[in-house]
Motif scaffolding. Structure first.
Motif, PDB file in Angstrom:
ATOM      1  N   TYR A 155      32.656  42.205  44.635  1.00 41.82           N
ATOM      2  CA  TYR A 155      33.567  41.081  45.081  1.00 41.82           C
ATOM      3  C   TYR A 155      34.002  40.602  43.942  1.00 41.82           C
ATOM      4  O   TYR A 155      33.063  40.088  42.984  1.00 41.82           O
ATOM      5  N   GLY A 181      40.783  42.650  43.023  1.00 39.35           N
ATOM      6  CA  GLY A 181      40.086  42.076  44.216  1.00 39.35           C
ATOM      7  C   GLY A 181      40.411  42.755  45.478  1.00 39.35           C
ATOM      8  O   GLY A 181      41.342  42.235  46.107  1.00 39.35           O
ATOM      9  N   ARG A 225      24.406  42.912  47.342  1.00 33.92           N
ATOM     10  CA  ARG A 225      25.615  42.340  47.378  1.00 33.92           C
ATOM     11  C   ARG A 225      26.137  41.959  45.990  1.00 33.92           C
ATOM     12  O   ARG A 225      25.354  41.059  45.469  1.00 33.92           O
ATOM     13  N   PHE A 257      28.726  40.326  43.282  1.00 34.15           N
ATOM     14  CA  PHE A 257      29.744  39.375  42.879  1.00 34.15           C
ATOM     15  C   PHE A 257      30.145  39.408  41.323  1.00 34.15           C
ATOM     16  O   PHE A 257      29.180  39.309  40.610  1.00 34.15           O
ATOM     17  N   ARG A 291      38.846  43.102  48.216  1.00 34.80           N
ATOM     18  CA  ARG A 291      37.810  42.535  49.218  1.00 34.80           C
ATOM     19  C   ARG A 291      37.558  41.237  48.800  1.00 34.80           C
ATOM     20  O   ARG A 291      37.257  40.954  47.711  1.00 34.80           O
ATOM     21  N   GLU A 292      37.405  40.154  50.010  1.00 29.97           N
ATOM     22  CA  GLU A 292      37.099  38.782  49.350  1.00 29.97           C
ATOM     23  C   GLU A 292      35.905  38.637  50.220  1.00 29.97           C
ATOM     24  O   GLU A 292      35.982  38.765  51.521  1.00 29.97           O
ATOM     25  N   ARG A 293      34.947  37.781  49.473  1.00 30.35           N
ATOM     26  CA  ARG A 293      33.878  37.271  50.071  1.00 30.35           C
ATOM     27  C   ARG A 293      33.400  36.235  49.214  1.00 30.35           C
ATOM     28  O   ARG A 293      33.406  36.241  47.950  1.00 30.35           O
ATOM     29  N   ARG A 332      38.419  41.351  55.106  1.00 34.11           N
ATOM     30  CA  ARG A 332      38.861  42.698  54.746  1.00 34.11           C
ATOM     31  C   ARG A 332      40.120  43.333  55.161  1.00 34.11           C
ATOM     32  O   ARG A 332      40.419  44.154  55.218  1.00 34.11           O
ATOM     33  N   HIS A 386      33.993  36.420  54.778  1.00 29.80           N
ATOM     34  CA  HIS A 386      34.803  37.450  54.021  1.00 29.80           C
ATOM     35  C   HIS A 386      35.884  38.144  54.690  1.00 29.80           C
ATOM     36  O   HIS A 386      35.837  37.893  55.975  1.00 29.80           O
ATOM     37  N   TRP A 432      42.889  45.014  52.696  1.00 33.05           N
ATOM     38  CA  TRP A 432      42.428  45.692  51.371  1.00 33.05           C
ATOM     39  C   TRP A 432      43.174  46.880  51.291  1.00 33.05           C
ATOM     40  O   TRP A 432      43.599  47.151  50.215  1.00 33.05           O
TER      41      TRP A 432
END
Length: 214
Positions: A183, A10, A154, A156, A12-14, A203, A201, A206
């Motif tokens: 994500y 992963g 978007r 997930f 990026r996180e959101r 970034r 989120h 990353w």
């Protein structure tokens, strides 16, 4: 194990926004019962969690006409070993607990969007995010996720509520998706996100974590 995948793949996180998200449950059918069995507890928990947040749950069901005239390349690729509409194998697993009010999108290829009303239905609900679960990670789930991304949703992607034929294929799909399309989430992350009701989120790190996937 799933948390390990989040850390490893992963980039990026959101958190998904319950007001904007829909849960996609891909092809949890009798045909795939062997592959689906290990993730049934997690996917059912994910469905219940999303229902508790008023997130619509949408099921896809893969199948072909008895004549197989709609099989396209899938017929060639899988030697005509296909799911036929109207057979017991084509039905959703009863254990998945679909409610009669929840939509089923019928499809005949890997993507849940191609040739279906999925996109129109999501837009009619005002949804701009999708959470992808189901089987198979590297085929219908990954293709649906990629298709959603290029259509402007978007994405997930669940690491612990998806499954496929073997672990190597599962991880390869997560690596691809985490790099360029989705994500990555798991049940624990979704539960925490919804309990906090945040959509933050991050970034900033990353680029540093790119090294983990090479």
């Amino acid at each position: 194990m799933a948390s390990q995948f989040l850390k490893k793949y992963g980039l990026r996180e959101r958190n998904p926004d319950p007001q904007k998200a829909a849960l996609l449950v891909i092809d949890m059918q009798n045909y795939f019962s062997g592959i689906a069995a290990p993730i049934l507890p997690t996917i059912k928990a994910t469905i219940d969690l999303c229902r508790s947040q008023k997130i619509p749950v949408i099921f896809t069901r893969h199948g072909h006409k008895p004549s197989k005239e709609d099989s396209g390349m899938l017929g060639e690729w899988w030697n005509n070993d296909l799911i036929i509409n109207g057979t017991p194998e084509s039905e959703l697993l009863p254990e998945i607990g679909r409610k009669t009010s929840e939509k089923i999108v019928q499809k005949n290829t890997y993507s849940g969007f191609h040739g279906t009303d999925m996109e129109d239905y999501l837009k009619s609900l005002g949804k701009t995010e999708v959470i992808v679960t189901g089987v198979m990670t590297n085929l219908c789930c990954e293709t649906t996720a990629r298709d959603a991304f290029v259509r402007g949703f978007r994405v997930f992607f669940s690491t612990d509520a998806t499954a496929t034929a073997d672990q190597e294929l599962h991880e390869a799909a997560l690596k691809n998706l985490g790099y360029g399309f989705a994500y990555l989430v798991d049940y624990e992350k979704l539960e925490e996100a919804f309990s906090n009701k945040t959509c933050k989120h991050r970034r900033s790190s990353w680029k540093d974590r790119l090294l983990l996937v090479f």
